[in-house]
Design an enzyme around this catalytic site. Structure first.
Site, PDB file in Angstrom:
ATOM      1  CE  LYS A 490      44.122  46.440  -0.023  1.00  0.00           C
ATOM      2  NZ  LYS A 490      43.879  46.396  -1.473  1.00  0.00           N
ATOM      3  NE  ARG A 587      42.461  45.905  -8.276  1.00  0.00           N
ATOM      4  CZ  ARG A 587      43.188  46.396  -7.267  1.00  0.00           C
ATOM      5  NH1 ARG A 587      44.274  45.771  -6.887  1.00  0.00           N
ATOM      6  NH2 ARG A 587      42.828  47.504  -6.647  1.00  0.00           N
ATOM      7  CE1 TYR A 715      66.661  20.148   6.922  1.00  0.00           C
ATOM      8  CE2 TYR A 715      65.736  22.364   7.174  1.00  0.00           C
ATOM      9  CZ  TYR A 715      65.787  21.035   7.563  1.00  0.00           C
ATOM     10  OH  TYR A 715      64.984  20.572   8.570  1.00  0.00           O
ATOM     11  CG  MET A 764      58.510  25.795   8.892  1.00  0.00           C
ATOM     12  SD  MET A 764      57.553  24.280   9.133  1.00  0.00           S
ATOM     13  CE  MET A 764      57.528  23.630   7.471  1.00  0.00           C
TER      14      MET A 764
END
Length: 821
Positions: A490, A587, A715, A764
């Site tokens: 998954k 769950r 930054y 980023m």
């Protein structure tokens, strides 16, 4: 060299269960039913192990055209008409015996190479430097095991003047077997290290065991600097050729200095001062290069020829690389060496990943020393046809022989050089293909691989498929032979790419795959994966998808079960179901108080196919919660007995996850679920030591700057230089998957072997690192984000998260490269 079946029977002392039938002479050894080349001229050995048995695949290999088989127990002979079936006591020993028989038919200079580290590098470098002087062969890649050595030796034929065969062992008694197969006339010992020490009572015993390889050697090449090695080899009372940095030796190293990316070595040999330059600076490469230098002097290569060859040494590419290419294609880069054995391995790798794509091979000439050209290219043609290659692009002159050997249905394009191919590249119009690039190093076909690669972003997630398969075997050894394994793929197989990982797992004959959502399962089916797939979150909108792609849903409530049943009745169809019990995870799953209602439902609908019943452990990795884990098992066991009673049969049970496998083996039952452990992470220290790193995230230095005191970085000006600072900008940011919490010196990447803290805020698309203590760093240097060093656990701790989140957070724009030996 071909052998008649009668000669093989005599060589093995085998009893013929069926035959002897007239068949083509045997020329090839076969031992893996998934990898069958030259079936008509091969002999299949039904090897057995704890979790595999080649006897189970006799009918399969017969259907593929194999007519010679070696077994260690009687097998059904119905349906094996015309096959020679030979019975021996041990099929592995028979494989080794036949290879030893083959070895005794030839008398080239066979060099046996062993040691703890560096065997493969030394062998490959010697091959690079000696192939222009000799017709020689070497072990393919790292084929140095009890199976790999027989395959290596089988390559020998009358044309070969030299063979470089490496031998590796992991336990007592193995080297004597390999020594009888190899029978080296010369030996090369690399070093004594910690690798594979667990199979020996002491380092001295391991050394003595390794030296058994040299029983037939007339001379041994080694370094004297390890006193244990020097003493043990001298006890053999054989002629030696030695090198040393510290004491008298045939080659005495007197100077070792670096100059940029090169190392200059000076040594004294026969009272002359010699010098070589190698394009490496790390300690391991320097040691391996000196081993090669010493061996070439021993082998009689004129000293004046050696420096030019040493300076041209290339990094050893011992692996295949699979990456996404342009126009929906996949590219397999194996452009660094070319012989029949490595071509066979590469073509099988192509077959493993080719589902739904047309098959193309880009092939260079094979260099001299591999055999007579006419028969050589005839064999290559047969290999290409057996793997249904639809297109061939040839580079060189000899490869044009394939034009008349391949059928007209194969599209063929030929070019005199790699440059000519690149000039005509756009006209070739590759599209929806899997392309294998295979060639001798001198052709430089890696440039073709670069042109085909789709992504140029310099941040790469490398997935080591050999390590993944190794980790699977580590967990398999924790289980009883009958226990099945379901592997979690998954979330794109924890960020590594579900299609490629699932294909490897299917090749490893895994029992079940598991995904989170139907879309993930559908993608695997579209990629050609046929292994059963369980879906953990089967939403009503995906019921049609489940049926269309044969995906097996998890059932966790009566409402959902009724909805599935209603859908199946409307479609006049059904699927295997997997019942989830909530034993304490809280769950998804049936609670204890819901079991009686579930039992009633199952009794009312006896036609349901309940394949498994399972539950999830909440804290299997944490000893503080072991009592709770035991209680979860108790609850699960009670619920299961009620369900099995209602069904009238006993579905498979599975409870254990990766950490559960290592810590609660008593609860393995019929199946276990393997997840994060496959990628080398387990809470058990004893098991963690055996696991290998699968995922490595690399970036690249984009620019280097010098900062004056008081200047800031990034930054918010969160990082400042208190003194002169050297910094680098690297090609990874939070959009690639590097957490912002890794900034402000909380985490250090590694560049040129040294840690470099992340400065200020992670941007980023990039971040900045402090390299003040690393003056050699330049633009273009690789940067290790996680892998062996630093580990993903270190990054996760710095980011206050877990490795799962790091793995699954790697952006899709990061290029995935799959590597396999």
């Amino acid at each position: 060299m071909p052998y008649s079946i009668e000669e093989i029977i005599r060589a093995l002392g085998a009893r013929c269960l069926q035959g002897v039938y007239p068949v083509l002479p045997v020329e090839h050894l076969l031992y893996d039913s998934r990898q069958l080349f030259f079936a008509e001229t091969g002999i299949f050995f039904a090897l057995t192990g704890k979790r595999h048995d080649g006897h189970a695949f006799i009918a399969e290999v017969y259907a593929e055209g194999v007519r010679n088989m070696v077994v260690s127990r009687p097998v059904p002979l119905d349906g094996l008409a015309g096959a020679n079936v030979l019975l021996v006591e041990d099929t592995l020993r028979a494989l080794q015996a036949l290879a030893a028989y083959h070895r005794r038919q030839f008398n080239p200079l066979v060099v046996g190479i062993t040691g703890s580290n560096g065997k493969t590098i030394v062998k490959e470098w010697l091959f690079q430097m000696l192939q222009e002087d000799h017709a020689l062969i070497r072990s393919p890649k790292s084929f140095n095991s009890q199976v790999g050595v027989p395959i290596s030796v089988w390559q020998l034929n009358t044309q070969h003047q030299m063979a470089l065969i490496e031998a590796g062992i992991s336990k007592m008694g193995e080297m004597a077997i390999l020594a009888d197969i190899i029978r080296p006339e010369a030996g090369l010992f690399t070093n004594l290290g910690e690798a594979h020490s667990e199979g020996f009572p002491s380092a001295e015993v391991k050394l003595d065991e390794k030296l058994r390889l040299f029983q037939t050697a007339r001379k041994i090449v080694y370094c004297r600097d390890d006193e244990r090695v020097d003493e043990a080899i001298r006890k053999l009372k054989k002629p030696v050729f030695t090198w040393s940095r510290r004491q008298e030796a045939d080659l005495r190293i007197v100077t070792c200095r670096t100059a940029g990316r090169y190392t200059i070595l000076e040594g004294i040999y026969q009272d002359q001062t010699l010098a070589i330059t190698i394009p490496f600076t790390d300690a391991a490469s320097i040691e391996n290069a000196i081993h090669c230098w010493a061996f070439m002097l021993f082998a009689g290569v004129p000293p004046e020829r050696i420096p030019g060859r040493m300076e041209q040494l290339k990094p050893v590419a011992m692996r295949l690389e699979l990456k996404e290419g342009a126009r929906h294609s996949l590219v397999i880069n194996d452009a660094y060496n070319f012989d029949l054995t490595s071509l066979s391995l590469a073509l099988h790798f192509l077959d493993q990943h080719a589902q739904g794509l047309s098959r193309t091979v880009i092939l260079s000439d094979m260099l001299q020393g591999q055999g007579e050209p006419a028969s050589l290219y005839q064999r290559i043609s047969q290999m290409l046809q057996e793997q249904n290659i639809g297109r061939l692009v040839g580079v060189g002159k000899e490869v044009r022989r394939l034009n008349n050997l391949l059928p007209d249905s194969v599209r063929k394009d030929f070019f005199d050089s790699t440059e000519a191919l690149l000039d005509s590249f756009d006209a070739l119009d590759f599209d929806h293909e899997i392309l294998l690039i295979k060639g001798a190093r001198s052709f430089g076909l890696e440039r073709v691989a670069e042109r085909l690669s789709r992504q140029v972003h310099q941040t790469v997630l490398e997935i080591n498929l050999n390590a993944l398969a190794h980790n699977l075997r580590v967990y398999q050894r924790q289980l009883l032979p009958a226990t099945k394994i379901m592997v979690m793929v998954k979330a794109a197989a924890y960020g590594s790419g579900s299609r490629e990982v699932a294909r490897l797992l299917e090749f490893q004959r895994i029992d079940y795959l598991c995904v989170a959502y139907g879309d993930e399962g559908a993608e695997l089916r579209q990629a050609g994966v046929q292994t059963p797939i369980m879906v953990l979150n089967p939403e009503p909108a995906t019921f049609d998808q489940l049926l269309r792609y044969r995906l097996e849903p998890k059932v966790y409530s009566l409402v959902q079960l009724q909805a599935l049943l209603d859908y199946f009745e409307r479609q006049s169809a059904t699927l295997p179901l997997h019942i989830s019990i909530d034993s304490g995870m809280h769950r998804l799953g049936f609670d204890e108080h819901e079991i009686s209602a579930l039992v009633g439902f199952l009794k009312k609908h006896p036609g349901l196919d309940i394949r498994t019943v399972f539950s999830h452990l909440a804290a299997s990795e944490d000893p503080r919660h072991d009592d709770y884990t035991h209680e979860q098992y108790r609850r699960f066991a009670v619920a299961y007995e009620d369900i099995a009673g209602a069904l009238g049969y006993r579905p498979m049970r599975h409870l254990l996850n990766s950490n559960g496998i290592s810590r609660f083996s008593q609860y393995q039952m019929e199946m276990v679920r393997l997840g994060i452990g496959l990628y080398g992470i387990d809470a058990s220290e004893s098991l963690q030591e055996k696991l290998q790193v699968v995922l490595t995230l690399n970036a690249t230095v984009s620019q280097v700057k010098e900062l004056a005191p008081g200047e800031s970085v990034g930054y918010g000006r969160l990082a400042r230089a208190d003194q002169p600072m050297r910094m680098a900008t690297i090609s990874i940011g939070y959009a690639d998957g590097l957490p912002r919490k890794a900034g402000n010196r909380r985490f250090s990447v590694v560049v040129r072997g040294k840690p470099a803290p992340v400065l200020g805020a992670v941007c980023m698309d990039m971040c900045m690192i402090d390299i003040s203590d690393n003056p050699d760093v330049v633009a273009g240097d690789p940067v290790f984000i996680f892998g062996k060093n630093p580990s993903v656990e270190t990054l996760a701790a710095a980011a206050e998260t877990i490795p799962y989140e790091i793995f699954t957070g790697i952006s899709s724009r990061v290029k995935r490269v799959y590597v396999q030996e």
